[in-house]
Design an enzyme around this catalytic site. Structure first.
Site, PDB file in Angstrom:
ATOM      1  N   TRP A 289       0.836  -1.198   0.000  1.00  0.00           N
ATOM      2  CA  TRP A 289       0.000   0.000   0.000  1.00  0.00           C
ATOM      3  C   TRP A 289       0.867   1.243   0.000  1.00  0.00           C
ATOM      4  O   TRP A 289       1.944   1.255   0.590  1.00  0.00           O
ATOM      5  CB  TRP A 289      -0.899   0.017   1.239  1.00  0.00           C
ATOM      6  CG  TRP A 289      -2.095  -0.874   1.111  1.00  0.00           C
ATOM      7  CD1 TRP A 289      -2.118  -2.231   1.256  1.00  0.00           C
ATOM      8  CD2 TRP A 289      -3.430  -0.475   0.812  1.00  0.00           C
ATOM      9  NE1 TRP A 289      -3.382  -2.700   1.064  1.00  0.00           N
ATOM     10  CE2 TRP A 289      -4.217  -1.639   0.791  1.00  0.00           C
ATOM     11  CE3 TRP A 289      -4.029   0.757   0.558  1.00  0.00           C
ATOM     12  CZ2 TRP A 289      -5.582  -1.607   0.534  1.00  0.00           C
ATOM     13  CZ3 TRP A 289      -5.388   0.782   0.318  1.00  0.00           C
ATOM     14  CH2 TRP A 289      -6.149  -0.383   0.298  1.00  0.00           C
TER      15      TRP A 289
ATOM     16  N   PHE B 249      -1.511  -5.840   7.531  1.00  0.00           N
ATOM     17  CA  PHE B 249      -2.128  -6.932   8.270  1.00  0.00           C
ATOM     18  C   PHE B 249      -1.380  -8.240   8.057  1.00  0.00           C
ATOM     19  O   PHE B 249      -1.307  -9.078   8.959  1.00  0.00           O
ATOM     20  CB  PHE B 249      -3.600  -7.078   7.839  1.00  0.00           C
ATOM     21  CG  PHE B 249      -4.371  -8.063   8.646  1.00  0.00           C
ATOM     22  CD1 PHE B 249      -4.939  -7.699   9.858  1.00  0.00           C
ATOM     23  CD2 PHE B 249      -4.539  -9.366   8.196  1.00  0.00           C
ATOM     24  CE1 PHE B 249      -5.657  -8.616  10.619  1.00  0.00           C
ATOM     25  CE2 PHE B 249      -5.256 -10.286   8.943  1.00  0.00           C
ATOM     26  CZ  PHE B 249      -5.818  -9.919  10.153  1.00  0.00           C
ATOM     27  N   GLU B 250      -0.796  -8.413   6.885  1.00  0.00           N
ATOM     28  CA  GLU B 250      -0.103  -9.654   6.545  1.00  0.00           C
ATOM     29  C   GLU B 250       1.345  -9.700   7.018  1.00  0.00           C
ATOM     30  O   GLU B 250       2.004 -10.743   6.915  1.00  0.00           O
ATOM     31  CB  GLU B 250      -0.154  -9.869   5.028  1.00  0.00           C
ATOM     32  CG  GLU B 250      -1.549 -10.133   4.490  1.00  0.00           C
ATOM     33  CD  GLU B 250      -2.432  -8.889   4.367  1.00  0.00           C
ATOM     34  OE1 GLU B 250      -3.664  -9.054   4.330  1.00  0.00           O
ATOM     35  OE2 GLU B 250      -1.893  -7.764   4.298  1.00  0.00           O
TER      36      GLU B 250
ATOM     37  N   ILE C 113      -2.893   4.410   6.841  1.00  0.00           N
ATOM     38  CA  ILE C 113      -3.373   5.784   6.922  1.00  0.00           C
ATOM     39  C   ILE C 113      -4.823   5.783   7.406  1.00  0.00           C
ATOM     40  O   ILE C 113      -5.666   5.048   6.872  1.00  0.00           O
ATOM     41  CB  ILE C 113      -3.243   6.503   5.562  1.00  0.00           C
ATOM     42  CG1 ILE C 113      -1.752   6.551   5.146  1.00  0.00           C
ATOM     43  CG2 ILE C 113      -3.814   7.924   5.650  1.00  0.00           C
ATOM     44  CD1 ILE C 113      -1.488   7.195   3.808  1.00  0.00           C
TER      45      ILE C 113
ATOM     46  N   GLY D 129     -12.072   7.015   7.518  1.00  0.00           N
ATOM     47  CA  GLY D 129     -13.279   7.395   8.230  1.00  0.00           C
ATOM     48  C   GLY D 129     -13.962   6.260   8.969  1.00  0.00           C
ATOM     49  O   GLY D 129     -15.062   6.448   9.494  1.00  0.00           O
TER      50      GLY D 129
ATOM     51  N   HIS E 221     -11.456   0.711  10.714  1.00  0.00           N
ATOM     52  CA  HIS E 221     -10.507  -0.197  10.062  1.00  0.00           C
ATOM     53  C   HIS E 221      -9.058   0.142  10.435  1.00  0.00           C
ATOM     54  O   HIS E 221      -8.241  -0.758  10.670  1.00  0.00           O
ATOM     55  CB  HIS E 221     -10.708  -0.126   8.544  1.00  0.00           C
ATOM     56  CG  HIS E 221      -9.866  -1.079   7.766  1.00  0.00           C
ATOM     57  ND1 HIS E 221     -10.104  -2.433   7.754  1.00  0.00           N
ATOM     58  CD2 HIS E 221      -8.785  -0.878   6.980  1.00  0.00           C
ATOM     59  CE1 HIS E 221      -9.218  -3.024   6.986  1.00  0.00           C
ATOM     60  NE2 HIS E 221      -8.398  -2.102   6.497  1.00  0.00           N
TER      61      HIS E 221
END
Length: 161
Positions: free
Chosen positions: A27, A59-60, A83, A86, A89
């Site tokens: 990402w 997450f991985e 990052i 809203g 998560h």
């Protein structure tokens, strides 16, 4: 910026003989590539043998970090970018990555350099990614911490054995 109070680098590290895995999320390419470049500079200068493994996201990181350490790596440098958005998560992924990487380090007894950026916005990441104009280089810091910790552990185990 949270870099205030950071320890001064004490020069190049001789990590000859150490095997290190850099595990990095995909990402936010510009930021993650900056983190990888900072880690690479430290690792190349140290003489450590290292490889890069890309994972889908932060997450991985824990599961792949654990696999790398269980496969013989002496240390892992975990790099990711999360990052805030809203929804909740952000908190779930940040907690999972942080708690998971801590567990990996404790369960394996091997260091995990923590270079996971948890950010309110992209500008904070650009300022911490070691890019031209950045005020900090968290990839560099994470690799440095992983190497120094691996060397401390190697010394402890050599004198205890």
């Amino acid at each position: 910026m949270s870099g205030k109070g950071a320890p001064e680098s004490t020069g190049t590290i001789d990590a000859t003989g150490l095997r290190v895995a850099v595990v990095a999320g995909t990402w936010h390419t510009e930021i993650s590539d900056g983190l990888i470049a900072g880690a690479a500079l430290v690792l190349d200068a140290s003489g450590a043998e290292w490889s890069l493994v890309r994972v889908p996201g932060s997450f991985e990181l824990p599961v792949v970090a654990r696999a790398a350490l269980e496969s013989g790596a002496d240390a892992v440098v975990a790099l990711g970018v999360i990052i805030r958005g809203g929804t909740p998560h952000f908190e779930f992924v940040s907690s999972a990555a942080t708690d998971g990487l801590t567990r990996v380090a404790l369960d394996t007894g091997k260091p995990v350099g923590f270079g996971v950026l948890t950010l309110d916005d992209e500008a904070q990441g650009l300022d911490r990614a070691g890019l031209p104009g950045s005020r900090e280089d968290k990839g560099h810091e994470a690799a440095d911490a992983a190497l120094r910790t691996a060397l401390v552990l190697r010394d402890i185990r050599a004198t205890a054995g």
